[in-house]
Write an enzyme that holds these catalytic residues in place. Structure first.
Site, PDB file in Angstrom:
ATOM      1  N   ASP A   1     -48.557 -25.022 -29.552  1.00  0.00           N
ATOM      2  CA  ASP A   1     -47.157 -24.601 -29.450  1.00  0.00           C
ATOM      3  C   ASP A   1     -46.216 -25.749 -29.786  1.00  0.00           C
ATOM      4  OD1 ASP A   1     -48.139 -22.195 -28.505  1.00  0.00           O
ATOM      5  OD2 ASP A   1     -47.028 -22.251 -26.625  1.00  0.00           O
TER       6      ASP A   1
ATOM      7  N   VAL B   1     -41.679 -21.081 -28.618  1.00  0.00           N
ATOM      8  CA  VAL B   1     -42.987 -20.653 -29.103  1.00  0.00           C
ATOM      9  C   VAL B   1     -43.733 -20.060 -27.917  1.00  0.00           C
ATOM     10  CG1 VAL B   1     -45.177 -21.360 -30.164  1.00  0.00           C
ATOM     11  CG2 VAL B   1     -43.038 -22.496 -30.836  1.00  0.00           C
ATOM     12  N   CYS B   2     -44.383 -18.936 -28.147  1.00  0.00           N
ATOM     13  CA  CYS B   2     -45.261 -18.332 -27.153  1.00  0.00           C
ATOM     14  C   CYS B   2     -44.481 -18.053 -25.869  1.00  0.00           C
ATOM     15  CB  CYS B   2     -46.460 -19.257 -26.949  1.00  0.00           C
ATOM     16  SG  CYS B   2     -47.872 -18.564 -26.088  1.00  0.00           S
ATOM     17  N   THR B   3     -45.002 -18.451 -24.718  1.00  0.00           N
ATOM     18  CA  THR B   3     -44.362 -18.139 -23.447  1.00  0.00           C
ATOM     19  C   THR B   3     -43.163 -19.034 -23.147  1.00  0.00           C
ATOM     20  OG1 THR B   3     -45.998 -19.500 -22.297  1.00  0.00           O
ATOM     21  CG2 THR B   3     -46.429 -17.119 -22.441  1.00  0.00           C
TER      22      THR B   3
ATOM     23  N   THR C   1     -42.863 -12.925 -27.686  1.00  0.00           N
ATOM     24  CA  THR C   1     -43.645 -13.932 -26.985  1.00  0.00           C
ATOM     25  C   THR C   1     -45.123 -13.657 -27.273  1.00  0.00           C
ATOM     26  OG1 THR C   1     -43.939 -15.051 -24.843  1.00  0.00           O
ATOM     27  CG2 THR C   1     -43.875 -12.640 -24.793  1.00  0.00           C
TER      28      THR C   1
END
Length: 194
Positions: free
Chosen positions: A16, A104-106, A124
């Site tokens: 990430d 990025v992501c969570t 997400t």
């Protein structure tokens, strides 16, 4: 010059942070007059990432200085941040000073918990899409998109999608040809082997 800050924290998901770092790092290496990328953490120094890799934050949050772009990665370390009033207040404060907030992501869960995604489209990691919707039911959760550009806030789905989002940001900030040069230099042309 565009100044990009990538936040590091305990149990950050490695790719990430490092995936976008590679994109922005290649951009700054090839075109040093156009951009600068910095890694920072609540306190400067070593940060233990999600799968055990140790990363180094050159600066602390207090001394990172001016940013044009802020990137909040995801990882297991975001879960405590969702309930950390100091971290959420700090993210809200950044929103007032940084023109472009990204995740990025969570990392987008943190933006949501800070109230920055209300009424906006966002995404997400696939495993956290329901939680994103629970954190703020007004979010237009985009379940199939690798990244969502909503002007001053850009979110991306899980892990490797951060590379795609970072290339999109280079294209947005410096042009499509520049982003293609960065992509080619990285030899990034994904064709999954499985």
């Amino acid at each position: 010059m565009t100044r990009i800050g990538i936040l590091l924290f305990d149990r950050v998901e490695e790719l990430d942070a490092v995936g976008p770092w590679e994109v922005f790092g290649v951009w700054t290496k090839l075109f040093p007059d156009e951009a600068e990328v910095v890694a920072f953490a609540p306190r400067a120094g070593a940060v233990r990432a999600s799968k055990g890799l140790t990363l180094h934050a050159d600066r602390s949050a207090a001394d990172v200085g001016h940013l044009d772009v802020f990137l909040h990665p995801g990882g297991a370390g975001t879960r405590p941040q969702l309930k950390d009033p100091d971290h959420l207040a700090w993210v809200r404060d950044l929103r007032g000073r940084v023109p472009l907030m990204t995740s990025v992501c969570t990392g987008s869960l943190v933006l949501a918990a800070a109230g920055l995604l209300a009424g906006r489209p966002a995404t997400t990691h696939w495993g956290a899409l329901d939680l994103l919707a629970e954190l703020d039911p007004t979010i237009d959760v985009r379940r199939e998109e690798r990244f969502v550009d909503d002007g001053d806030v850009v979110t991306s789905s899980g892990v490797s999608a951060g590379i795609d989002m970072a290339l999109h940001l280079v294209a947005r900030l410096a042009g499509v040809e520049r982003a293609r040069e960065v992509r080619r230099h990285m030899q990034y042309d994904p064709e999954p082997p499985v």
